[in-house]
Design a protein around this motif. Structure first.
Motif, PDB file in Angstrom:
ATOM      1  N   SER A   1      14.879 -14.545 -36.043  1.00 48.80           N
ATOM      2  CA  SER A   1      14.896 -13.310 -35.906  1.00 48.80           C
ATOM      3  C   SER A   1      15.866 -13.356 -34.807  1.00 48.80           C
ATOM      4  O   SER A   1      15.747 -13.259 -33.753  1.00 48.80           O
ATOM      5  CB  SER A   1      13.200 -13.107 -35.875  1.00 48.80           C
ATOM      6  N   HIS A   2      16.528 -12.191 -35.086  1.00 51.25           N
ATOM      7  CA  HIS A   2      17.320 -11.425 -33.795  1.00 51.25           C
ATOM      8  C   HIS A   2      16.763 -10.266 -33.177  1.00 51.25           C
ATOM      9  O   HIS A   2      16.689 -10.278 -31.889  1.00 51.25           O
ATOM     10  CB  HIS A   2      18.365 -10.703 -34.953  1.00 51.25           C
ATOM     11  N   ASP A   3      15.559  -9.780 -34.004  1.00 49.07           N
ATOM     12  CA  ASP A   3      14.705  -9.061 -33.029  1.00 49.07           C
ATOM     13  C   ASP A   3      13.637  -9.661 -32.222  1.00 49.07           C
ATOM     14  O   ASP A   3      13.148 -11.050 -32.240  1.00 49.07           O
ATOM     15  CB  ASP A   3      13.153  -8.056 -33.796  1.00 49.07           C
TER      16      ASP A   3
ATOM     17  N   LEU B   1      12.908   0.236 -26.940  1.00 48.55           N
ATOM     18  CA  LEU B   1      12.663  -0.926 -27.782  1.00 48.55           C
ATOM     19  C   LEU B   1      11.375  -0.227 -29.183  1.00 48.55           C
ATOM     20  O   LEU B   1      10.827   1.283 -28.704  1.00 48.55           O
ATOM     21  CB  LEU B   1      11.815  -2.217 -27.295  1.00 48.55           C
ATOM     22  N   LYS B   2      11.853  -0.113 -30.040  1.00 46.88           N
ATOM     23  CA  LYS B   2      10.886   0.619 -31.478  1.00 46.88           C
ATOM     24  C   LYS B   2      10.050  -0.289 -31.939  1.00 46.88           C
ATOM     25  O   LYS B   2      10.423  -1.764 -32.004  1.00 46.88           O
ATOM     26  CB  LYS B   2      11.832   0.713 -32.621  1.00 46.88           C
TER      27      LYS B   2
ATOM     28  N   SER C   1       9.630  -6.282 -31.547  1.00 53.13           N
ATOM     29  CA  SER C   1      10.739  -5.641 -30.961  1.00 53.13           C
ATOM     30  C   SER C   1      11.245  -5.077 -31.383  1.00 53.13           C
ATOM     31  O   SER C   1      12.170  -6.732 -31.562  1.00 53.13           O
ATOM     32  CB  SER C   1      10.168  -5.502 -30.005  1.00 53.13           C
ATOM     33  N   LYS C   2      12.685  -4.012 -31.644  1.00 55.33           N
ATOM     34  CA  LYS C   2      14.102  -4.070 -32.775  1.00 55.33           C
ATOM     35  C   LYS C   2      15.011  -3.358 -31.147  1.00 55.33           C
ATOM     36  O   LYS C   2      14.248  -2.249 -30.588  1.00 55.33           O
ATOM     37  CB  LYS C   2      14.111  -2.632 -33.406  1.00 55.33           C
ATOM     38  N   ASP C   3      15.398  -3.377 -30.803  1.00 51.47           N
ATOM     39  CA  ASP C   3      16.209  -3.086 -29.397  1.00 51.47           C
ATOM     40  C   ASP C   3      17.290  -1.980 -30.095  1.00 51.47           C
ATOM     41  O   ASP C   3      17.783  -2.299 -31.042  1.00 51.47           O
ATOM     42  CB  ASP C   3      16.632  -3.964 -29.071  1.00 51.47           C
ATOM     43  N   ILE C   4      16.975  -1.043 -29.899  1.00 52.11           N
ATOM     44  CA  ILE C   4      17.728   0.500 -30.300  1.00 52.11           C
ATOM     45  C   ILE C   4      18.574   1.263 -28.924  1.00 52.11           C
ATOM     46  O   ILE C   4      18.996   2.053 -29.088  1.00 52.11           O
ATOM     47  CB  ILE C   4      16.122   1.439 -31.161  1.00 52.11           C
TER      48      ILE C   4
END
Length: 138
Positions: A26-28, A98-99, A119-122
């Motif tokens: 996963s990249h997230d 992060l979202k 967690s997705k880096d936004i």
């Protein structure tokens, strides 16, 4: 009895291997704690966005990490308090936005036994949006 225990251990090993593979590809950032908020597993993305190596996170509680300023707010803490899924923006000590979606995993009695966060880096998305707004107002 021993054979049954060996079979269960084998199943646990396979499940751990599958989980590790999911975490590694996963990249997230993926984060898992127990029902007390103690860190059990993290993906490699956690180091990139939080600035902590896996060895620095494992065994620490989300309460300790939040107090250290690793991130704010602790989504896991909120999941444990609300006893339901939580989704919101989190800021890390590295200034990353992060979202984060956190979800409880409950046993048959309804007690939380795990909390899993993705967690997705936004950060870059937010910076691009701010730059677009600046360019539009010129």
């Amino acid at each position: 009895m021993n054979r049954k225990r060996e079979e269960l251990n084998s199943i646990d090993e396979i499940a751990d291997g599958e989980l590790k593979t999911i975490f590694d590809i996963s990249h997230d950032a993926i984060y898992m704690s127990d029902g007390e908020g103690r860190t059990l597993k993290v993906s490699s993305g956690c180091e990139r966005i939080w600035g902590y190596k896996e060895t620095e996170l494992l065994g620490k509680t989300v309460y300790e990490l939040e107090k250290e300023g690793a991130y704010s707010p602790s989504i896991t803490r909120l999941v444990l308090e609300k006893k339901e899924k939580v989704s919101m923006i989190q800021v890390t000590k590295l200034g990353r936005r992060l979202k984060v979606i956190g979800a409880p995993i409950k046993n048959t009695k309804g007690d939380i036994i795990r909390v899993v966060n993705i967690s997705k880096d936004i950060t870059e998305q937010n910076q691009s949006l701010q730059n677009e707004k600046k360019n539009c107002s010129i």
